[in-house]
Design a protein around this motif. Structure first.
Motif, mmCIF file in Angstrom:
data_model
loop_
_atom_site.group_PDB
_atom_site.id
_atom_site.type_symbol
_atom_site.label_atom_id
_atom_site.label_comp_id
_atom_site.label_asym_id
_atom_site.label_seq_id
_atom_site.Cartn_x
_atom_site.Cartn_y
_atom_site.Cartn_z
ATOM 1 N N GLU A 107 0.864 -1.106 0.120
ATOM 2 C CA GLU A 107 0.098 0.015 -0.085
ATOM 3 C C GLU A 107 0.787 1.174 -0.031
ATOM 4 O O GLU A 107 0.701 2.280 -0.794
ATOM 5 N N VAL A 108 1.997 1.142 0.891
ATOM 6 C CA VAL A 108 2.672 2.378 0.927
ATOM 7 C C VAL A 108 3.665 2.657 -0.374
ATOM 8 O O VAL A 108 3.931 3.821 -0.763
ATOM 9 N N LYS A 109 3.976 1.581 -0.734
ATOM 10 C CA LYS A 109 4.868 1.698 -2.233
ATOM 11 C C LYS A 109 3.879 2.341 -3.188
ATOM 12 O O LYS A 109 4.537 2.820 -3.930
ATOM 13 N N ALA A 110 2.700 1.935 -3.256
ATOM 14 C CA ALA A 110 1.763 2.538 -4.482
ATOM 15 C C ALA A 110 1.703 3.950 -4.067
ATOM 16 O O ALA A 110 1.757 4.622 -5.332
ATOM 17 N N GLU A 111 1.674 4.469 -2.767
ATOM 18 C CA GLU A 111 1.526 5.947 -2.653
ATOM 19 C C GLU A 111 3.031 6.423 -3.110
ATOM 20 O O GLU A 111 2.963 7.692 -3.720
ATOM 21 N N TRP A 112 4.106 5.897 -2.844
ATOM 22 C CA TRP A 112 5.375 6.437 -3.195
ATOM 23 C C TRP A 112 5.443 6.449 -4.499
ATOM 24 O O TRP A 112 6.100 7.445 -5.214
ATOM 25 N N GLU A 113 5.014 5.445 -5.333
ATOM 26 C CA GLU A 113 5.018 5.277 -6.700
ATOM 27 C C GLU A 113 4.376 6.498 -7.462
ATOM 28 O O GLU A 113 4.727 7.102 -8.749
ATOM 29 N N ALA A 114 3.169 7.002 -6.636
ATOM 30 C CA ALA A 114 2.320 8.101 -7.375
ATOM 31 C C ALA A 114 3.089 9.206 -7.202
ATOM 32 O O ALA A 114 2.853 10.227 -7.761
ATOM 33 N N ASP A 115 3.983 9.380 -6.147
ATOM 34 C CA ASP A 115 4.686 10.912 -5.988
ATOM 35 C C ASP A 115 6.318 10.354 -5.250
ATOM 36 O O ASP A 115 6.241 10.938 -4.242
ATOM 37 N N PRO A 116 7.237 9.867 -6.095
ATOM 38 C CA PRO A 116 8.389 9.645 -5.400
ATOM 39 C C PRO A 116 9.326 10.643 -5.019
ATOM 40 O O PRO A 116 10.188 10.445 -4.051
ATOM 41 N N ASP A 117 8.976 11.779 -5.245
ATOM 42 C CA ASP A 117 9.887 13.049 -4.967
ATOM 43 C C ASP A 117 9.234 13.805 -3.840
ATOM 44 O O ASP A 117 9.704 14.875 -3.402
ATOM 45 N N ASN A 118 8.357 13.217 -3.170
ATOM 46 C CA ASN A 118 7.593 13.830 -1.895
ATOM 47 C C ASN A 118 8.599 13.225 -0.849
ATOM 48 O O ASN A 118 8.427 11.873 -0.473
ATOM 49 N N TRP A 119 9.212 13.861 0.039
ATOM 50 C CA TRP A 119 9.783 13.395 1.151
ATOM 51 C C TRP A 119 8.890 12.578 2.157
ATOM 52 O O TRP A 119 9.328 11.294 2.721
ATOM 53 N N ARG A 120 7.616 12.991 2.132
ATOM 54 C CA ARG A 120 6.761 12.379 3.188
ATOM 55 C C ARG A 120 6.399 10.888 2.557
ATOM 56 O O ARG A 120 6.490 9.592 3.404
#
Length: 155
Positions: A107-120
């Motif tokens: 789930e978290v990886k999918a969030e990261w893939e949507a916006d990988p340049d966000n530190w959060r």
């Protein structure tokens, strides 16, 4: 000491003080060896002097990374972005159940893939890697999160 943060900081301070004392003693031995003269004692003395220098660098780097990670954790907590792991199933050791950690990671990886340049997102991914047991990727991703957050603050 009731506050666990104060206890951890106190333990770290004591350990750093012990290491600094040890580095001081090593430095003294290195200088004493160099003072004896001769090729072998001077060579050994230089080698012994290098050890505290390397040790100080390691301690400083580790503390700097720890403070940066703590800063991100505080910001993520303040923004309500910490991963909710309180109700997750746990193994007898206290670690999160592997299947539950893997599901959270996906789930978290999918969030990261949507916006990988966000530190959060990078911070959350690093925490998910840690919960899933992949420490090396967790460290690498946390370094990325620290760099991204630092860039955001400076912009």
């Amino acid at each position: 000491m009731r506050n666990p943060v104060v206890r951890v900081v106190a333990i770290i301070a004591v350990l750093v003080a012990i290491l600094l004392f040890y580095f001081f003693l090593l430095g003294q031995r290195g200088i004493a060896l160099i003072g004896q003269g001769g090729v072998v004692p001077v060579g050994l003395g230089i080698g012994v002097l290098i050890l505290p220098i390397i040790g100080l660098w390691i301690v400083a780097t580790t503390l700097r990374a720890g403070f940066a990670h703590q800063h991100l954790a505080e910001r993520a907590r303040d923004e309500g972005l910490e991963l909710g792991v309180e109700g997750m199933p746990r193994m007898p050791s206290g670690r999160i159940d592997r299947d539950a950690a893997d599901a959270m990671f996906a789930e978290v990886k999918a969030e990261w893939e949507a916006d990988p340049d966000n530190w959060r997102n990078s911070y959350r991914l690093a925490r998910a890697y840690d919960y899933a047991g992949d420490r090396s990727r967790a460290r690498e991703t946390m370094r990325r999160a620290v760099a991204l957050e630092r860039h955001e603050r400076r912009a």
